[in-house]
Enzyme design. Structure first.
Site, PDB file in Angstrom:
ATOM      1  CG  HIS A  40      -1.832   1.142   1.354  1.00  0.00           C
ATOM      2  ND1 HIS A  40      -3.151   1.078   0.977  1.00  0.00           N
ATOM      3  CD2 HIS A  40      -1.637   2.414   1.802  1.00  0.00           C
ATOM      4  CE1 HIS A  40      -3.724   2.252   1.191  1.00  0.00           C
ATOM      5  NE2 HIS A  40      -2.823   3.092   1.696  1.00  0.00           N
ATOM      6  CD  GLU A  41       1.471   3.643   3.653  1.00  0.00           C
ATOM      7  OE1 GLU A  41       1.683   4.720   3.057  1.00  0.00           O
ATOM      8  OE2 GLU A  41       0.411   3.405   4.264  1.00  0.00           O
ATOM      9  CG  HIS A  72       0.149   6.265  -0.461  1.00  0.00           C
ATOM     10  ND1 HIS A  72      -0.851   7.035  -1.011  1.00  0.00           N
ATOM     11  CD2 HIS A  72      -0.449   5.535   0.518  1.00  0.00           C
ATOM     12  CE1 HIS A  72      -2.008   6.770  -0.386  1.00  0.00           C
ATOM     13  NE2 HIS A  72      -1.786   5.856   0.539  1.00  0.00           N
ATOM     14  CD  GLU A  85      -5.855   5.341   0.445  1.00  0.00           C
ATOM     15  OE1 GLU A  85      -4.867   6.090   0.662  1.00  0.00           O
ATOM     16  OE2 GLU A  85      -6.045   4.290   1.083  1.00  0.00           O
TER      17      GLU A  85
HETATM   18 CO    CO Z   1      -3.247   5.208   1.975  1.00  0.00          CO
END
Ligand code: CO
Length: 503
Positions: free
Chosen positions: A267-268, A271, A297
């Protein structure tokens, strides 16, 4: 002064502001990741002082003079496209800040920082009444903020605008309602399915050092550049960027649960790959900045869910995982592993919820926020409203406030309008992923073979490099040929989970 000179002066001033912002980000990152406990109070003061300087600089008469000069050129329509975009985006922020009197900004910031402490106590004691006076004050101030900055139709527009510029309550409600209409009956079908999935088998004993190594290996494979960033550990995983050449992310490690750290890292990484993909030459202007919280996101969710919870992703990584951690993964078949990481379960808590229920958790918060802002519900009724919705959407009876209305920090910090960006991120990610599959030949096969470069480059070319040149809505239309629609996400969920749950 001619246009070129004026514009140069303007971007020089912007760059000063960005450098200051960057320095504040370093201090905040350090506070979350490395700082000794005793230093926190004085660090908070340092950060708050620097933030004050930042605000002063941005709203100073000196800056105002310069931006007003640029505005004249903008109004005459003689700025080039990129210049016009830079001006327009800075003007948006500038106007908003100018509309908020300093006394208001200070009060809001004081009430929210107290609010967070009070919320933490209320959550610990699981007693909403402790937090209520503070929440009422925060809502009152946010309603006042909406009045001060102005809005078209709905006071909530002014909140959304902070995180998802140009989005309106009306259009967000529309796509969320469509999504809800699909998700509620679909979730009931999953509950009734004979397929029961347990994720307990994924637990084991995973030495920290080996976990860190494996997480770094995955991040690097996906395309996170370790020469322009770091992966560390923190209580809540997050990403931050000082400039595209220095992007920091964290994950959280638990000795018994390796998968949770991996999902955090994927997830990170999404980003962070976005931040690393912004144009370094445009640093200091909106063209070197991310578009919105929702688009940000979408970049994490597209990697975490569309890619990171797929069969084709694990076709490549699972054999490696099994070799590195034979206990327990040596004993778990590929299919059983795939089902376990995609288990759907109605639970009280939003964070770490699955791909389906997560959205319903957010829709509950969105519906509540909207009505708090327009005054159709009152803060004192929140526990009941919350619990009724949990019963209606999930069939769950909330046992206490800590597991219910008090679980998230957002409201106590005044971050109203943030929640919907999580679902927007999901919707954008599904729509973008479909477009990428059309553009990249055999994308899924490529990923199964461990080739992630094509996908990263596609995201870079279509999304990252543009900075704020397009609004989220414009970008989605430009890249996918269509306006934002919940249909892509709905189709994705339907196809994937009908198979998993045999419905
Ligand atoms: Co996030």
């Amino acid at each position: 002064m001619n246009k070129e000179e004026t514009f140069e002066q303007f971007t020089e001033k912007l760059e000063e502001i960005f450098h200051l912002r960057s320095a504040i980000a370093v201090l905040s990152w350090d506070q979350e990741v490395f700082m000794p406990q005793k230093g926190i109070e004085s660090r908070a003061k340092t950060i708050s002082n620097l933030s004050g300087f930042l605000h002063q600089k941005f709203t100073s008469s000196d800056f105002e003079k310069t931006i007003l000069k640029v505005k004249k050129f903008y109004d005459k329509k003689i700025l080039a496209d990129e210049e016009a975009c830079i001006f327009k985006e800075v003007w948006r922020d500038f106007e908003r800040e100018k509309k908020l009197p300093l006394s208001f900004v200070k009060e809001l910031s004081r009430v929210c920082s107290e609010g967070q402490n009070i919320w933490a106590k209320a959550k610990e004691k699981s007693d909403f009444k402790i937090f209520l006076p503070s929440l009422k004050k925060i809502i009152e101030l946010k309603r006042k903020e909406a009045q001060l900055v102005g809005y078209n139709k709905n006071p909530y527009d002014a909140m959304l605008d902070i995180y998802e510029p140009y989005a309106t309550t009306e259009e967000v409600s529309l796509v969320f309602d469509e999504l809800k209409k699909f998700l509620l009956p679909f979730l009931r079908k999953i509950k009734k399915s004979k397929v029961k999935i347990s994720s307990e088998k994924l637990n084991g004993k995973f030495p920290l050092k080996k976990q860190i190594e494996f997480n770094k290996f995955i991040a690097e494979k996906l395309g996170f550049d370790f020469e322009a960033g770091r992966l560390d550990e923190s209580v809540h995983p997050f990403s931050t960027s000082f400039n595209p050449m220095d992007v920091r992310m964290t994950t959280r490690y638990s000795e018994k649960n390796l998968i949770s750290s991996i999902m955090g890292t994927i997830h990170e990484s999404g980003h962070s790959i976005y931040e690393q993909g912004l144009s370094a030459d445009k640093f200091g202007t909106p063209l070197g900045e991310s578009i919105s919280t929702g688009i940000h996101e979408s970049q994490s969710r597209i990697w975490e869910n569309m890619v990171g919870r797929s069969k084709f992703f694990w076709k490549f990584f699972y054999p490696i995982l099994q070799k590195k951690f034979p206990d327990p993964f040596g004993k778990i078949s590929f299919d059983s592993f795939y089902r376990a990481i995609n288990k759907v379960e109605s639970d009280f808590i939003r964070i770490e919820a699955d791909e389906i229920t997560y959205n319903l958790h957010i829709i509950i918060r969105f519906e509540i926020e909207k009505e708090l802002l327009d005054g159709s519900i009152q803060a004192e009724d929140l526990p009941k409203i919350w619990n009724d919705k949990m019963k209606e959407y999930f069939g769950l009876k909330v046992p206490n406030d800590a597991l219910g209305v008090l679980q998230d920090v957002h409201w106590s910090g005044g971050n109203i309008g943030y929640f919907p960006t999580y679902v927007l991120g999901n919707l954008y990610s599904a729509q973008l992923f479909e477009a990428s599959k059309k553009d990249i030949l055999n994308l899924e096969e490529k990923i199964s073979a461990g080739q992630f470069g094509h996908f990263k480059e596609w995201l870079r070319k279509n999304i990252h490099v543009h900075g704020k040149m397009y609004s989220a809505g414009e970008l989605i239309e430009k890249v996918t040929g269509e306006k934002l629609s919940s249909q892509y996400f709905i189709n994705y969920i339907k196809e994937k989970y009908s198979k998993i749950y045999k419905i």
